[in-house]
Design a protein around this motif. Structure first.
Motif: not given
Length: 515
Positions: A51-61, A105-111, A116-124
């Motif tokens: 996984i290569v992360t291009l953008i990772q930011e907190v933004a308004p929906a 999000l629970a704190p650990g999931f959010r961290d 970055a660079d971790i597939p969402i499926g693996r985080i789940l």
């Protein structure tokens, strides 16, 4: 804004296949899976996925994102754009965009998500989150410049997109869109063709007193382009484009298969092409593109000139065939006239089937720093069919004096201006050409907006402006300062408007890739 409802993925896949042809099994699985795409890719390729992360930011929906997630617009979400890459080859397999409301999000999931660079499926899986995937859309989209660079594909080439939500505790936890090329993960041999469109500046000699007729000059264009691909099939089928486009491609493919006695057919998908009958040469690009793709599919070598005769192109102008073969600025020498094996009357290419394409007598690269503006008014197509044929019969032969002046203009001002990088000389020649020979005839049948455009574009600073072929597309040649010219085009088009494209010449011919 209402949240999207789950879809019938089988129905969506059928609609995609109706649009671009049959999908490979893995493509269907990637569109419809309710499991981890990362795991599927690793099993399919036999390679690890990175996984290569291009953008990772907190933004308004945004409102649409908020509706997908069942939150209020403006609420904080994690906006993430990643590329899933083959860990061995480095090729981008999937481009993915996700939105995650932080308050769910629970704190650990959010961290882990923000690392970055971790597939969402693996985080789940790591956090043992019980969830399900709910697919909300599957469709085709054209490649824009960013996605073209991401996948190293042509602009406007068809991409497959699916959107889904990961549901946890009856609430959307993440909204995701995954995108990959329609040519990726396919089975068997596939041939992709990207062919230039062209400006046709003028026909040179519609008098014929020297025993030759036609002759033409033109320029290959980088955009718009004709993009199509072919894959083997027992039958011939054409997807994409409008009815006219599919008819042209089908005719060319059938002629090619018959002439070369090819052992099979093809599914041909048209991803993009210039608008039909507006003076940009889409008919020749489609016909030669289809013929070339079919020949390459069955390992037959065929030169563009040979294919042009097979598919019925190049009977008057050779510019479309020449730019397909080599790009750049092209001058062709026309056809023998009134002699055995030559043409016996004045007629357009569409009515000159079986005639050899004319020889190319000069080809030069077009300056990279000269820009070309294409302006196509709405409200109808250019002259073609029986109307075009009647104009040739009525207005030819043109006066010999005009032919002589036109050839003088081309030989002693247009081409030297091109070679010496003299934009003013080149533009002045283009402007004068509009008043000479058969080009003058072509301009007489245009709507009033065309002469208005020619005047306005040069007044706004273009070095030269002309009508391409039978129009109604008008082109303007200039350097880097084209903003005023673009504004002038918009002002003249007004209502009902039209298209305005700023492009450059293409100094190479059609790009043919075997996948």
């Amino acid at each position: 804004m209402k949240a999207p409802a789950p879809i019938d993925i089988s129905e969506k896949i059928q609609r995609i296949e109706d649009e671009i042809g049959h999908l490979a099994p893995l493509q269907k699985v990637l569109l419809g899976t309710d499991g981890s795409v990362t795991s599927l890719l690793e099993m399919a390729t036999g390679h690890p996925v990175e996984i290569v992360t291009l953008i990772q930011e907190v933004a308004p929906a945004a409102p649409e994102t908020a509706a997908e997630l069942g939150i209020e617009p403006g609420e904080a979400v994690n906006y993430r754009v990643v590329e899933l890459k083959d860990g061995l080859t480095g090729d981008t397999l999937i481009y993915a965009v996700s939105f995650t409301p932080l308050r769910r999000l629970a704190p650990g999931f959010r961290d882990d998500l923000l690392r970055a660079d971790i597939p969402i499926g693996r985080i789940l899986r790591k956090h043992r989150i019980e969830s399900r995937r709910e697919i909300t859309d599957a469709r085709t989209i054209p490649a824009d410049p960013q996605l073209g660079r991401t996948f190293n594909i042509h602009l406007q080439q068809a991409l497959l997109s699916r959107k889904y939500r990961i549901i946890h505790n009856r609430q959307p936890l993440i909204a995701i869109e995954e995108i990959f090329p329609s040519t990726a993960f396919s089975e068997g041999k596939r041939v992709l063709v990207n062919a230039p469109s062209r400006i046709h500046i003028t026909l040179l000699d519609m008098n014929g007193s020297l025993g030759r007729v036609d002759g033409g000059i033109g320029i290959a264009l980088d955009h718009p382009a004709t993009i199509l691909d072919a894959r083997g099939s027992s039958e011939l089928a054409v997807y994409g484009g409008d009815d006219d486009t599919r008819h042209r491609v089908g005719e060319a493919a059938r002629a090619t298969r018959g002439h070369f006695s090819l052992p099979g057919g093809a599914e041909i998908t048209v991803h993009d092409t210039a608008r039909q009958h507006v003076g940009l040469g889409s008919g020749t690009a489609l016909a030669l593109g289809a013929g070339t793709a079919l020949c390459r599919l069955y390992d037959r070598e065929a030169a563009a000139r040979d294919l042009a005769k097979v598919v019925g192109r190049g009977g008057t102008s050779g510019i479309g065939t020449a730019v397909f073969e080599q790009g750049g600025f092209v001058l062709d020498g026309g056809h023998r006239f009134g002699q055995p094996g030559g043409k016996v009357d004045f007629r357009p290419s569409a009515a000159s089937r079986g005639v050899e394409p004319p020889p190319v007598i000069a080809r030069h690269p077009f300056p990279e720093d000269w820009q070309i503006l294409l302006v196509t008014p709405n409200g109808g197509a250019g002259v073609h069919g029986t109307t075009e044929l009647d104009l040739f019969r009525t207005h030819c032969p043109v006066p010999l004096g005009e032919v002589r002046e036109l050839c003088h203009e081309v030989l002693m001002r247009l081409i030297p201006g091109l070679i010496e990088h003299d934009l003013d000389a080149f533009g002045t020649a283009v402007n004068r050409i509009q008043h000479l020979g058969f080009k003058k005839v072509e301009l007489t049948v245009q709507p009033p907006v065309v002469p208005s455009l020619l005047e306005a574009l040069t007044d706004a600073g273009a070095a030269g402006a002309g009508l391409s072929s039978f129009g109604p597309t008008v082109y303007a040649i200039g350097d880097s300062g084209m903003d005023d010219v673009i504004r002038a085009a918009r002002d003249v088009l007004g209502d009902p408007g039209g298209s305005i494209v700023l492009t450059k010449a293409r100094n190479t011919g059609a790009d043919v890739t075997v996948i």
